[in-house]
Motif scaffolding. Structure first.
Motif, short mmCIF file in Angstrom:
data_model
loop_
_atom_site.label_atom_id
_atom_site.label_comp_id
_atom_site.label_asym_id
_atom_site.label_seq_id
_atom_site.Cartn_x
_atom_site.Cartn_y
_atom_site.Cartn_z
N ALA A 1 -3.05 9.42 -8.11
CA ALA A 1 -2.39 8.55 -7.10
C ALA A 1 -1.02 8.91 -6.75
CB ALA A 1 -2.38 7.21 -7.49
N GLN A 2 -0.81 8.90 -5.44
CA GLN A 2 0.62 9.62 -5.07
C GLN A 2 1.68 8.51 -4.52
OE1 GLN A 2 0.44 12.64 -2.45
NE2 GLN A 2 -0.36 11.51 -0.64
N PHE A 3 2.95 8.58 -4.61
CA PHE A 3 3.86 7.95 -4.09
C PHE A 3 4.53 9.03 -3.10
CE2 PHE A 3 8.33 5.87 -3.55
CZ PHE A 3 8.01 5.04 -2.76
N TYR A 4 4.22 9.12 -2.14
CA TYR A 4 5.00 10.24 -1.12
C TYR A 4 5.68 9.17 0.24
CZ TYR A 4 4.58 14.64 1.47
OH TYR A 4 4.91 16.02 2.00
N ASN B 1 0.87 -1.20 -0.07
CA ASN B 1 0.10 -0.06 0.23
C ASN B 1 0.69 1.15 -0.20
OD1 ASN B 1 -2.44 -1.62 0.14
ND2 ASN B 1 -2.03 -1.71 2.43
N GLY B 2 2.17 1.00 -0.74
CA GLY B 2 2.94 2.37 -0.72
C GLY B 2 2.14 3.65 -1.71
N VAL B 3 1.39 3.18 -2.52
CA VAL B 3 0.79 4.14 -3.34
C VAL B 3 -0.74 4.36 -2.90
CG1 VAL B 3 -0.11 4.87 -5.78
CG2 VAL B 3 1.87 3.34 -5.26
N GLU B 4 -0.89 5.85 -2.69
CA GLU B 4 -2.05 6.34 -2.11
C GLU B 4 -2.88 6.70 -3.09
OE1 GLU B 4 -1.46 8.71 1.94
OE2 GLU B 4 0.23 8.93 0.62
N VAL B 5 -4.36 6.03 -3.55
CA VAL B 5 -4.82 6.39 -4.77
C VAL B 5 -6.08 7.14 -4.02
CG1 VAL B 5 -6.27 5.46 -6.53
CG2 VAL B 5 -4.30 4.21 -5.49
N ASP C 1 -1.72 9.86 -12.72
CA ASP C 1 -3.06 9.69 -13.08
C ASP C 1 -3.59 8.44 -12.20
OD1 ASP C 1 -5.66 8.67 -14.45
OD2 ASP C 1 -5.63 10.97 -14.95
N ALA C 2 -4.65 8.61 -11.43
CA ALA C 2 -5.34 7.33 -10.73
C ALA C 2 -5.63 6.04 -11.62
CB ALA C 2 -6.38 7.77 -9.96
N SER C 3 -5.68 6.24 -12.86
CA SER C 3 -6.08 5.16 -13.90
C SER C 3 -5.17 4.27 -13.87
CB SER C 3 -6.63 5.65 -15.26
OG SER C 3 -5.40 6.39 -15.84
N LEU C 4 -3.64 4.59 -13.66
CA LEU C 4 -2.66 3.70 -13.87
C LEU C 4 -2.55 2.67 -12.84
CD1 LEU C 4 0.39 6.39 -14.49
CD2 LEU C 4 -1.08 4.77 -16.05
N PHE C 5 -3.34 2.67 -11.77
CA PHE C 5 -3.50 1.81 -10.56
C PHE C 5 -5.05 1.28 -10.36
CE2 PHE C 5 -0.32 5.16 -10.00
CZ PHE C 5 0.64 4.23 -9.78
N PRO C 6 -5.34 0.56 -11.32
CA PRO C 6 -6.67 0.03 -11.30
C PRO C 6 -7.04 -1.15 -10.08
CG PRO C 6 -5.38 -1.15 -13.08
CD PRO C 6 -4.80 0.23 -12.37
N ASN C 7 -5.90 -1.69 -9.58
CA ASN C 7 -6.09 -2.75 -8.62
C ASN C 7 -5.73 -2.45 -7.22
OD1 ASN C 7 -6.66 -4.63 -10.73
ND2 ASN C 7 -4.52 -4.94 -11.13
#
Length: 560
Positions: free
Chosen positions: A123-126, A114-118, A194-200
């Motif tokens: 979606a961000q990697f902070y 869960n390193g990426v927050e959508v 863009d959030a669409s890069l992380f559909p799952n």
């Protein structure tokens, strides 16, 4: 003046050559971290660190502190494709790899769950790959963030050590080229796609976040621009600020040298060398206090009791027994010493050396012993003060001490704005001025003459021949003994022993001196046994990992 210069050098040495706290001597020359963002929101991380070791080592360490709602899993390590053993202690991973005087490159692999927050739009990697708890410098730090697929819509920036280091590639990769990163530095990185890069990936919050991220970036850029503007202003001011205080310190040092030189010239005009043992301008305990820079120990206490015997206030009844003849003394400290030894420790004007041992063997008497000793010590110091042997320059020292405080705000500002050389010089000047204010004083003409006379005696006494000794008056001989005992100088003590060996035992006159020396030996041994203090030491330790990065995450590198 010598003390002032010496302490300035000590402070300079501590600042320039800080005490090494690491058990292993190493440096991290290169570090590369690749973060591969996955469509499910996990992040596959590969780290490559190149260590240069001097001496023996057992391996390297990596602290990985996850942010809230994330988890570090599947941590492994390799060297040239060969797996290495890992020992985990909470967030600290010890990677075992023994060696000596080597340069090694270790790869570390792990996954951030869960390193990426959508969010609804982005979606961000902070993430903080290191924080202020990091104990090591990174010689060349590079971090690469890889999106799940090529994209051109990227927001990227870094904070603290990562500020102004983001470079977005055409395919959406972001390279944070940080270069040298000092230990104890934070360095959060933030990349949004863009959030669409992380559909799952699970949705962190069903709200738009892009504008907030852009606003944060804009504010950060404004703050950075303001910081750089202030940095430029302070950088221009620094030479003038440092220069003013350097000239101020030099002026004070020149003044001090001139004052000392003026006293020396006056001493040269007035000085008359003593025949051998100088006449007493003040009592022997006060003279010893002055010559020992206020140091009071068992030797001075012994000398003070012997001086009471010399002056006829006390007589020796037996080998280890003394009694008071009268208490009409010349000085208050003599009266205090008589009352202390012969009535509080002794009994009704009689003092046995055994009384001192019995008294100090009782732990309940320790506090009283030191209070009485302090009262006697203060009375001796009061006598010294009345002779004005030291010009303390109190007003000038107060002004210098207060003016040194002006340097502190500049040192803080220089440090906050990363002008570390200017900060170091400001701290050094503050320390030098503070030391000058604390220690600046000089002997008056009277004090310098007294000091010079007794210094001459200290030089002449060890070389004195037997005939010259025999020609001295009995009182001069006793004063020479008492002074040398109180001073506790090896050469003078050696001379006393030589004199004891050559004195004829059957001579009535010499018997008095031998008896005096025997008293000195017995009293000294008893005072040294009783005049002791205990000291306590403390130690402290720490644990790795502070989690001072964004979201409570962070980490660092080390070795063992």
């Amino acid at each position: 003046m010598k003390k002032i210069f010496g302490l300035v050098i000590i402070i300079f040495s501590i600042l320039v050559f800080p005490i090494e706290s690491l058990a292993v001597d190493y440096s991290i020359d290169n570090s590369r971290i690749d973060a591969y963002l996955q469509p499910d929101g996990n992040v596959m991380v590969t780290e490559k660190h190149t260590y240069q070791f001097e001496g023996e080592f057992n391996g390297i360490t990596r602290t990985l502190i996850p942010k809230k709602n994330t988890k570090i899993i599947d941590v492994t390590a390799e060297e040239k494709g060969s797996k290495l053993d890992i020992e985990q202690e909470d967030n600290l991973y010890k990677i075992h790899r023994k060696g000596e005087n080597e340069t090694i490159t270790i790869e570390i692999f792990y996954t951030i769950e869960n390193g990426v927050e959508v969010f609804s739009d982005v979606a961000q990697f902070y993430w903080p790959f290191f924080d202020e708890s990091n104990e090591s410098d990174y010689g060349n730090m590079n971090i690469f963030v890889h999106p799940p697929e090529k994209t051109g819509n990227v927001i990227a920036y870094g904070k603290d050590a990562a500020a102004n280091s983001a470079d977005t590639q055409r395919d959406g990769r972001v390279h944070f080229s940080m270069g040298q990163v000092d230990s104890g530095a934070n360095g959060d990185i933030r990349v949004a796609y863009d959030a669409s890069l992380f559909p799952n990936a699970p949705i962190a919050k069903d709200q738009a976040m892009k504008q907030d991220i852009l606003a944060d970036k804009e504010n950060l850029e404004k703050e950075q621009a303001a910081f750089e503007h202030r940095q430029d202003l302070l950088s221009g001011m620094a030479p003038f600020v440092i220069g003013v205080f350097v000239f101020y310190l030099l002026a004070l040092l020149i003044y001090a040298v001139k004052q000392r030189r003026a006293v020396q010239l006056e001493v040269e005009q007035q000085y008359i060398s003593a025949h051998f043992v100088p006449d007493l301008m003040m009592s022997l305990p006060a003279t010893l206090s002055f010559m020992k820079s206020g140091l009071f120990d068992a030797n001075v206490l012994t000398a003070s009791l012997l001086d009471l015997v010399r002056k006829g206030y006390v007589k020796k009844e037996k080998e280890d027994t003394f009694s008071i003849i009268h208490m009409q003394t010349d000085y208050q400290h003599e009266n205090i010493l008589l009352d202390w030894l012969f009535y509080k420790i002794g009994n009704d004007g009689t003092f046995h050396l055994k009384d001192l041992k019995d008294y100090t063997d009782e732990e309940s008497n320790h506090e009283t012993y030191w209070k009485d000793f302090e009262a006697w010590r203060q009375a001796v110091k009061e006598e010294v003060k009345t002779h004005r042997l030291i010009d303390k320059q109190t007003k000038l020292r107060t002004i210098i001490g207060l003016s040194s405080i002006i340097v502190i705000p500049f040192a803080i500002l220089f440090g906050v704005h990363e002008l570390f050389l200017s900060m170091f010089l400001a701290i050094l000047l503050f320390g030098a001025l503070l030391i000058f204010a604390a220690l600046f004083r000089f002997k008056t003409v009277k004090g310098a003459i007294l000091y010079k006379q007794w210094k001459e005696f200290q030089e002449k006494y060890p070389a004195m021949n037997d005939k010259d000794w025999q020609d001295l008056h009995n009182d001069d001989q006793k004063r020479a003994f008492i002074y040398s005992i109180g001073l506790n100088d090896k050469q003078l003590d050696k001379k006393n022993e030589q004199i004891k060996e050559v004195l004829p035992q059957n001579d009535r006159y010499n018997a008095d001196i031998l008896s005096f020396l025997l008293i000195a030996s017995l009293v000294q041994n008893q005072f040294e046994d009783s005049h002791t203090v205990s000291a306590a030491t403390t130690s402290s330790g720490g644990s790795p990992g502070g989690g001072a990065g964004v979201g409570g995450g962070g980490g660092g590198s080390g070795a063992f």
